[in-house]
Design a protein around this motif. Structure first.
Motif, PDB file in Angstrom:
ATOM      1  N   THR A 178       0.850  -1.188   0.000  1.00  0.00           N
ATOM      2  CA  THR A 178       0.000   0.000   0.000  1.00  0.00           C
ATOM      3  C   THR A 178       0.882   1.234   0.000  1.00  0.00           C
ATOM      4  O   THR A 178       1.731   1.386   0.875  1.00  0.00           O
ATOM      5  CB  THR A 178      -0.913   0.026   1.244  1.00  0.00           C
ATOM      6  N   TRP A 193       0.769   7.318   0.761  1.00  0.00           N
ATOM      7  CA  TRP A 193      -0.238   8.372   0.640  1.00  0.00           C
ATOM      8  C   TRP A 193      -1.658   7.826   0.550  1.00  0.00           C
ATOM      9  O   TRP A 193      -2.611   8.580   0.568  1.00  0.00           O
ATOM     10  CB  TRP A 193       0.059   9.264  -0.570  1.00  0.00           C
ATOM     11  N   ARG A 226      -2.708   5.086   2.639  1.00  0.00           N
ATOM     12  CA  ARG A 226      -2.913   4.177   3.758  1.00  0.00           C
ATOM     13  C   ARG A 226      -4.179   4.463   4.543  1.00  0.00           C
ATOM     14  O   ARG A 226      -4.676   3.599   5.243  1.00  0.00           O
ATOM     15  CB  ARG A 226      -1.686   4.197   4.675  1.00  0.00           C
ATOM     16  N   LYS A 227      -4.716   5.674   4.443  1.00  0.00           N
ATOM     17  CA  LYS A 227      -5.964   5.979   5.138  1.00  0.00           C
ATOM     18  C   LYS A 227      -7.179   5.509   4.363  1.00  0.00           C
ATOM     19  O   LYS A 227      -8.276   5.488   4.891  1.00  0.00           O
ATOM     20  CB  LYS A 227      -6.071   7.486   5.380  1.00  0.00           C
ATOM     21  N   ARG A 228      -6.998   5.152   3.079  1.00  0.00           N
ATOM     22  CA  ARG A 228      -8.103   4.728   2.225  1.00  0.00           C
ATOM     23  C   ARG A 228      -7.877   3.297   1.760  1.00  0.00           C
ATOM     24  O   ARG A 228      -7.697   3.034   0.594  1.00  0.00           O
ATOM     25  CB  ARG A 228      -8.217   5.664   1.017  1.00  0.00           C
ATOM     26  N   GLN A 229      -7.890   2.355   2.667  1.00  0.00           N
ATOM     27  CA  GLN A 229      -7.542   0.976   2.341  1.00  0.00           C
ATOM     28  C   GLN A 229      -8.710   0.148   1.834  1.00  0.00           C
ATOM     29  O   GLN A 229      -8.500  -0.883   1.221  1.00  0.00           O
ATOM     30  CB  GLN A 229      -6.957   0.300   3.577  1.00  0.00           C
ATOM     31  N   ASP A 271     -14.570   3.313   0.149  1.00  0.00           N
ATOM     32  CA  ASP A 271     -13.759   4.100   1.081  1.00  0.00           C
ATOM     33  C   ASP A 271     -14.624   4.990   1.963  1.00  0.00           C
ATOM     34  O   ASP A 271     -14.389   5.102   3.157  1.00  0.00           O
ATOM     35  CB  ASP A 271     -12.753   4.968   0.331  1.00  0.00           C
ATOM     36  N   ARG A 276     -14.987   4.832   6.155  1.00  0.00           N
ATOM     37  CA  ARG A 276     -14.647   5.934   7.058  1.00  0.00           C
ATOM     38  C   ARG A 276     -15.796   6.287   7.988  1.00  0.00           C
ATOM     39  O   ARG A 276     -15.584   6.732   9.085  1.00  0.00           O
ATOM     40  CB  ARG A 276     -14.258   7.170   6.250  1.00  0.00           C
ATOM     41  N   ASP A 287     -17.708   4.265  12.044  1.00  0.00           N
ATOM     42  CA  ASP A 287     -17.370   4.385  13.466  1.00  0.00           C
ATOM     43  C   ASP A 287     -18.595   4.051  14.319  1.00  0.00           C
ATOM     44  O   ASP A 287     -19.738   4.240  13.913  1.00  0.00           O
ATOM     45  CB  ASP A 287     -16.947   5.837  13.786  1.00  0.00           C
TER      46      ASP A 287
END
Length: 119
Positions: free
Chosen positions: A39, A42, A44-47, A105, A109, A112
């Motif tokens: 990955t 840049w 890694r937050k949108r895996q 994605d 996010r 939660d």
């Protein structure tokens, strides 16, 4: 039939070779590495949609191939147009895959835990 200076209808094949070489260097390594399990930092937050995004980029690369190779081979106008129409299919597939990756994605996010509302 329209003939351009120095070549047939498809123009100078050198330009198509250059376009294929540049697209191979710029577009191919990252999606292949993503599909192999790497990955980019840049992203890694949108895996969640990584694999879909990689397949979408590979569809764009396939578009470059199906448009470039018949022109390099100096194929007939009908053959070039046939493969250009196949390229539209790759474009539509890439658009769908990239939109699905964005949707996946955004769903990841917002997943939660939510506290129950009183009322």
């Amino acid at each position: 039939m329209i003939a351009y200076e120095g070549g047939g209808v498809n123009g100078n094949p050198l330009y198509h070779w250059i376009a294929l070489a540049v697209s191979t260097v710029l577009m191919l390594p990252v999606p292949v590495a993503i599909l192999a399990g790497w990955t980019p930092p840049w992203m890694r937050k949108r895996q969640a949609g990584m694999r879909l995004r990689a397949y979408g980029i590979l569809c764009i690369y396939a578009l470059m191939l199906v448009n470039g190779i018949p022109r390099i081979a100096d194929a007939s106008f009908e053959t070039v147009m046939l493969w250009t129409n196949v390229g539209f299919g790759f474009t539509a597939t890439a658009a769908v895959l990239l939109l699905l990756s964005a949707r996946k994605d955004s769903g990841a996010r917002t997943a939660d835990p939510v506290e129950p509302r009183e009322g």
